[in-house]
Design a protein around this motif. Structure first.
Motif, PDB file in Angstrom:
ATOM      1  N   LEU A 118      10.037  -3.434 -10.300  1.00 50.27           N
ATOM      2  CA  LEU A 118      10.280  -3.056 -11.701  1.00 50.27           C
ATOM      3  C   LEU A 118      11.326  -1.954 -11.832  1.00 50.27           C
ATOM      4  CD1 LEU A 118       6.632  -3.103 -13.094  1.00 50.27           C
ATOM      5  CD2 LEU A 118       8.559  -4.419 -14.010  1.00 50.27           C
ATOM      6  N   LYS A 119      11.638  -1.291 -10.714  1.00 50.97           N
ATOM      7  CA  LYS A 119      12.553  -0.144 -10.765  1.00 50.97           C
ATOM      8  C   LYS A 119      13.857  -0.373 -10.014  1.00 50.97           C
ATOM      9  CE  LYS A 119       8.687   3.148 -10.959  1.00 50.97           C
ATOM     10  NZ  LYS A 119       7.984   4.243 -10.239  1.00 50.97           N
ATOM     11  N   ARG A 120      13.867  -1.269  -9.043  1.00 50.02           N
ATOM     12  CA  ARG A 120      15.022  -1.381  -8.163  1.00 50.02           C
ATOM     13  C   ARG A 120      15.787  -2.692  -8.373  1.00 50.02           C
ATOM     14  NH1 ARG A 120      12.433   0.846  -2.445  1.00 50.02           N
ATOM     15  NH2 ARG A 120      11.670   2.847  -3.278  1.00 50.02           N
ATOM     16  N   ASP A 121      16.958  -2.722  -7.760  1.00 49.58           N
ATOM     17  CA  ASP A 121      17.829  -3.889  -7.777  1.00 49.58           C
ATOM     18  C   ASP A 121      17.688  -4.612  -6.437  1.00 49.58           C
ATOM     19  OD1 ASP A 121      19.858  -5.743  -7.707  1.00 49.58           O
ATOM     20  OD2 ASP A 121      21.493  -4.294  -7.947  1.00 49.58           O
ATOM     21  N   PRO A 122      17.039  -5.805  -6.408  1.00 43.20           N
ATOM     22  CA  PRO A 122      16.834  -6.493  -5.133  1.00 43.20           C
ATOM     23  C   PRO A 122      18.120  -7.009  -4.498  1.00 43.20           C
ATOM     24  CG  PRO A 122      16.095  -7.857  -6.954  1.00 43.20           C
ATOM     25  CD  PRO A 122      16.411  -6.510  -7.529  1.00 43.20           C
ATOM     26  N   LEU A 123      19.224  -6.975  -5.238  1.00 44.69           N
ATOM     27  CA  LEU A 123      20.488  -7.419  -4.659  1.00 44.69           C
ATOM     28  C   LEU A 123      21.090  -6.379  -3.719  1.00 44.69           C
ATOM     29  CD1 LEU A 123      20.140  -9.553  -6.898  1.00 44.69           C
ATOM     30  CD2 LEU A 123      22.595  -9.396  -7.326  1.00 44.69           C
ATOM     31  N   ASN A 124      20.765  -5.098  -3.933  1.00 46.96           N
ATOM     32  CA  ASN A 124      21.379  -4.086  -3.056  1.00 46.96           C
ATOM     33  C   ASN A 124      20.467  -2.912  -2.712  1.00 46.96           C
ATOM     34  OD1 ASN A 124      21.372  -2.560  -5.396  1.00 46.96           O
ATOM     35  ND2 ASN A 124      23.467  -1.816  -5.136  1.00 46.96           N
ATOM     36  N   GLU A 125      19.187  -2.973  -3.100  1.00 50.72           N
ATOM     37  CA  GLU A 125      18.250  -1.902  -2.761  1.00 50.72           C
ATOM     38  C   GLU A 125      17.065  -2.469  -1.987  1.00 50.72           C
ATOM     39  OE1 GLU A 125      17.897   1.436  -5.930  1.00 50.72           O
ATOM     40  OE2 GLU A 125      18.083  -0.436  -7.053  1.00 50.72           O
ATOM     41  N   ARG A 126      16.427  -1.627  -1.209  1.00 49.68           N
ATOM     42  CA  ARG A 126      15.263  -2.056  -0.436  1.00 49.68           C
ATOM     43  C   ARG A 126      14.092  -2.314  -1.379  1.00 49.68           C
ATOM     44  NH1 ARG A 126      13.422  -1.814   4.800  1.00 49.68           N
ATOM     45  NH2 ARG A 126      11.159  -1.746   5.028  1.00 49.68           N
ATOM     46  N   VAL A 127      13.541  -3.523  -1.297  1.00 47.27           N
ATOM     47  CA  VAL A 127      12.387  -3.871  -2.126  1.00 47.27           C
ATOM     48  C   VAL A 127      11.231  -4.361  -1.252  1.00 47.27           C
ATOM     49  CG1 VAL A 127      13.613  -4.322  -4.283  1.00 47.27           C
ATOM     50  CG2 VAL A 127      13.450  -6.137  -2.560  1.00 47.27           C
ATOM     51  N   HIS A 128      11.238  -3.954   0.017  1.00 49.10           N
ATOM     52  CA  HIS A 128      10.139  -4.215   0.937  1.00 49.10           C
ATOM     53  C   HIS A 128       9.531  -2.874   1.336  1.00 49.10           C
ATOM     54  CE1 HIS A 128      12.443  -7.945   1.194  1.00 49.10           C
ATOM     55  NE2 HIS A 128      11.375  -8.527   1.708  1.00 49.10           N
ATOM     56  N   LEU A 129       8.281  -2.899   1.759  1.00 49.50           N
ATOM     57  CA  LEU A 129       7.615  -1.670   2.175  1.00 49.50           C
ATOM     58  C   LEU A 129       7.906  -1.377   3.635  1.00 49.50           C
ATOM     59  CD1 LEU A 129       4.126  -2.176   0.473  1.00 49.50           C
ATOM     60  CD2 LEU A 129       5.914  -0.568  -0.214  1.00 49.50           C
ATOM     61  N   ALA A 130       8.224  -0.126   3.937  1.00 56.21           N
ATOM     62  CA  ALA A 130       8.386   0.296   5.321  1.00 56.21           C
ATOM     63  C   ALA A 130       7.021   0.352   5.998  1.00 56.21           C
ATOM     64  CB  ALA A 130       9.059   1.664   5.368  1.00 56.21           C
ATOM     65  N   VAL A 131       7.031   0.339   7.334  1.00 53.43           N
ATOM     66  CA  VAL A 131       5.769   0.291   8.093  1.00 53.43           C
ATOM     67  C   VAL A 131       4.816   1.432   7.729  1.00 53.43           C
ATOM     68  CG1 VAL A 131       4.764   0.434  10.408  1.00 53.43           C
ATOM     69  CG2 VAL A 131       6.778  -1.009  10.001  1.00 53.43           C
ATOM     70  N   PRO A 132       5.280   2.687   7.640  1.00 53.96           N
ATOM     71  CA  PRO A 132       4.338   3.751   7.262  1.00 53.96           C
ATOM     72  C   PRO A 132       3.732   3.524   5.871  1.00 53.96           C
ATOM     73  CG  PRO A 132       6.346   4.679   8.200  1.00 53.96           C
ATOM     74  CD  PRO A 132       6.618   3.227   7.961  1.00 53.96           C
ATOM     75  N   ALA A 133       4.543   3.011   4.944  1.00 52.11           N
ATOM     76  CA  ALA A 133       4.035   2.753   3.600  1.00 52.11           C
ATOM     77  C   ALA A 133       2.997   1.642   3.622  1.00 52.11           C
ATOM     78  CB  ALA A 133       5.178   2.391   2.660  1.00 52.11           C
ATOM     79  N   VAL A 134       3.249   0.606   4.426  1.00 47.93           N
ATOM     80  CA  VAL A 134       2.272  -0.489   4.553  1.00 47.93           C
ATOM     81  C   VAL A 134       0.945   0.066   5.056  1.00 47.93           C
ATOM     82  CG1 VAL A 134       1.681  -2.587   5.822  1.00 47.93           C
ATOM     83  CG2 VAL A 134       3.978  -2.309   4.884  1.00 47.93           C
ATOM     84  N   ALA A 135       1.008   0.945   6.062  1.00 48.86           N
ATOM     85  CA  ALA A 135      -0.216   1.536   6.619  1.00 48.86           C
ATOM     86  C   ALA A 135      -0.963   2.334   5.556  1.00 48.86           C
ATOM     87  CB  ALA A 135       0.129   2.408   7.817  1.00 48.86           C
ATOM     88  N   GLY A 136      -0.225   3.135   4.790  1.00 48.60           N
ATOM     89  CA  GLY A 136      -0.867   3.955   3.770  1.00 48.60           C
ATOM     90  C   GLY A 136      -1.497   3.131   2.663  1.00 48.60           C
ATOM     91  N   TRP A 137      -0.767   2.133   2.180  1.00 46.47           N
ATOM     92  CA  TRP A 137      -1.305   1.299   1.104  1.00 46.47           C
ATOM     93  C   TRP A 137      -2.410   0.374   1.599  1.00 46.47           C
ATOM     94  CZ3 TRP A 137      -0.748   2.675  -3.666  1.00 46.47           C
ATOM     95  CH2 TRP A 137       0.360   3.438  -4.039  1.00 46.47           C
ATOM     96  N   THR A 138      -2.376   0.034   2.901  1.00 46.19           N
ATOM     97  CA  THR A 138      -3.478  -0.745   3.473  1.00 46.19           C
ATOM     98  C   THR A 138      -4.770   0.058   3.437  1.00 46.19           C
ATOM     99  OG1 THR A 138      -2.034  -2.063   4.907  1.00 46.19           O
ATOM    100  CG2 THR A 138      -4.337  -1.845   5.590  1.00 46.19           C
TER     101      THR A 138
END
Length: 299
Positions: A253-273
C-alpha cells in the motif's frame, strides 16, 4: 537440463525453487510431522506444474502437453513423472481426492493461454483454481471441516494477489502476463505497458495501491480462520501466514513494486512469524474459553 530429459520427466523443467523459498510457510515445523509428507508431495507436484507454465522459452503447446502428462500421471495413465506418481500414491494411501491438484493444473493451463484479467471477479475466478485448492488440500489432509473453506479461500486468494502485485513487472516483461484487472488499470487512466517502466507512474501506482487495498479487505475475511481450525499446530501456521500477509499488504500500500523492495527480509519474517504464533495462541485460548462457556453444565 536437456530437452530429452524434459520429455522423459516433466520434473526436469523445475526451476530449482523449493518449499523453503516460498513467500509463505509450506509444511513448516509448526505442522505435525505426520502431515508433512503429503503436503510436500502435493507441493512438489504443484511446483513442477507451475515451473512448466512459467518456463521462459518452452512453446505454449509443449507446456500444455507437459501439464497434460502430469494430469495423466495423477490419474494413473502415465508413470513418466515422479512427482505425479508420488502424489497419486499419497492420495490413494490417505484416501484423498485428486480434485485440488486437478484444479491447480487447470489454473496453470490458464497461465499458458490467458494473459489478461477483465476485472476483480475474473481474477478471483482464477484464484479459485490457482490458490484456494492449496489450502483446501491442507485442510483435507488434517481432516478439518469444510466450514473452514470460506475463510481459507479468502486467505489463499489474498496470498495469490499479493504475489501478483509483488511480481507484476516480471510477469509482464518475462511472460506478457498481467493479473492486474483491466478495468482497474482503465479507471486509473493507465495501461499494461506501464508495468514495464523503471518505476510506476502516479496513475499506475494508484492502480496497484487500489488492488492492494482491496486485497487487504479480502484478507480481513480470513482473520478468524486460525481459530476455526481444530488442529492447534495448523492453526498456528495459518495465523503466521495471515500475519505475514497483512504485513506485506501494508508494504504494498506504500511502495512501488516496480522499483522498491516489497518482500520481507529474513529478520522481518522471523519477527512477524513470532507475532503470528503469539496471535494464534491468543485466539486459541479465546476459542477454548468460548467453548467452555457454551458447554452445558455437567457435561
Amino acid at each position: 537440463m536437456s530437452d530429452a530429459s524434459a520429455m522423459n520427466d516433466p520434473s526436469a523443467l523445475r526451476s530449482g525453487k523449493g518449499h523453503r523459498d516460498e513467500n509463505f510457510p509450506v509444511a513448516s515445523a509448526l505442522i505435525a510431522p505426520r502431515y508433512r509428507p503429503p503436503i510436500l508431495a502435493f507441493y512438489n507436484f504443484v511446483r513442477t506444474a507451475d515451473d512448466i507454465a512459467d518456463h521462459a522459452t518452452l512453446p505454449p503447446q509443449e507446456k500444455l502437453a507437459m501439464l497434460d502428462r502430469l494430469d495423466a500421471g495423477l490419474a494413473g495413465n502415465d508413470d513418466s513423472s515422479a512427482v505425479a506418481v508420488k502424489l497419486r500414491s499419497v492420495l490413494a494411501e490417505r484416501k484423498l481426492s485428486p480434485k485440488h491438484a486437478q484444479d491447480l493444473l487447470a489454473a496453470f493451463r490458464l497461465d499458458v493461454t490467458k494473459l489478461r484479467y477483465r476485472d476483480w471477479d475474473d481474477l478471483i475466478g482464477y484464484c479459485s483454481l490457482s490458490a484456494m485448492p492449496v489450502g483446501r488440500f491442507v485442510l483435507d489432509v488434517h481432516g478439518e471441516s469444510r466450514d473452514c473453506w470460506p475463510a481459507n479461500d479468502a486467505l489463499c486468494a489474498a496470498l495469490q494477489i499479493i504475489n501478483h502485485l509483488q511480481d507484476c513487472k516480471e510477469d509482464y516483461l518475462n511472460l506478457n502476463r498481467v493479473y492486474i484487472p483491466q478495468d482497474t488499470l482503465a479507471a486509473c487512466n493507465t495501461a499494461v505497458d506501464a508495468l514495464g517502466a523503471p518505476c510506476a507512474t502516479p496513475e499506475l501506482l494508484r492502480c496497484l495501491h487500489a488492488v492492494a487495498e482491496r486485497t487487504g479487505h479480502l484478507l480481513s475475511e480470513s482473520d478468524i480462520f486460525s481459530a476455526m481450525i481444530d488442529d492447534w499446530r495448523l492453526g498456528l501456521e495459518v495465523s503466521v501466514i495471515n500475519t505475514l500477509a497483512h504485513r506485506l499488504t501494508q508494504i504494498l500500500l506504500k511502495r512501488d513494486p516496480l522499483n522498491e523492495r516489497v518482500h520481507l527480509a529474513v529478520p522481518a519474517v522471523a519477527g512477524w512469524t513470532l507475532t503470528g504464533v503469539l496471535a494464534g495462541a491468543t485466539r486459541r485460548v479465546g476459542r477454548r474459553r468460548t467453548n467452555a462457556a457454551q458447554k452445558p453444565r455437567g457435561v
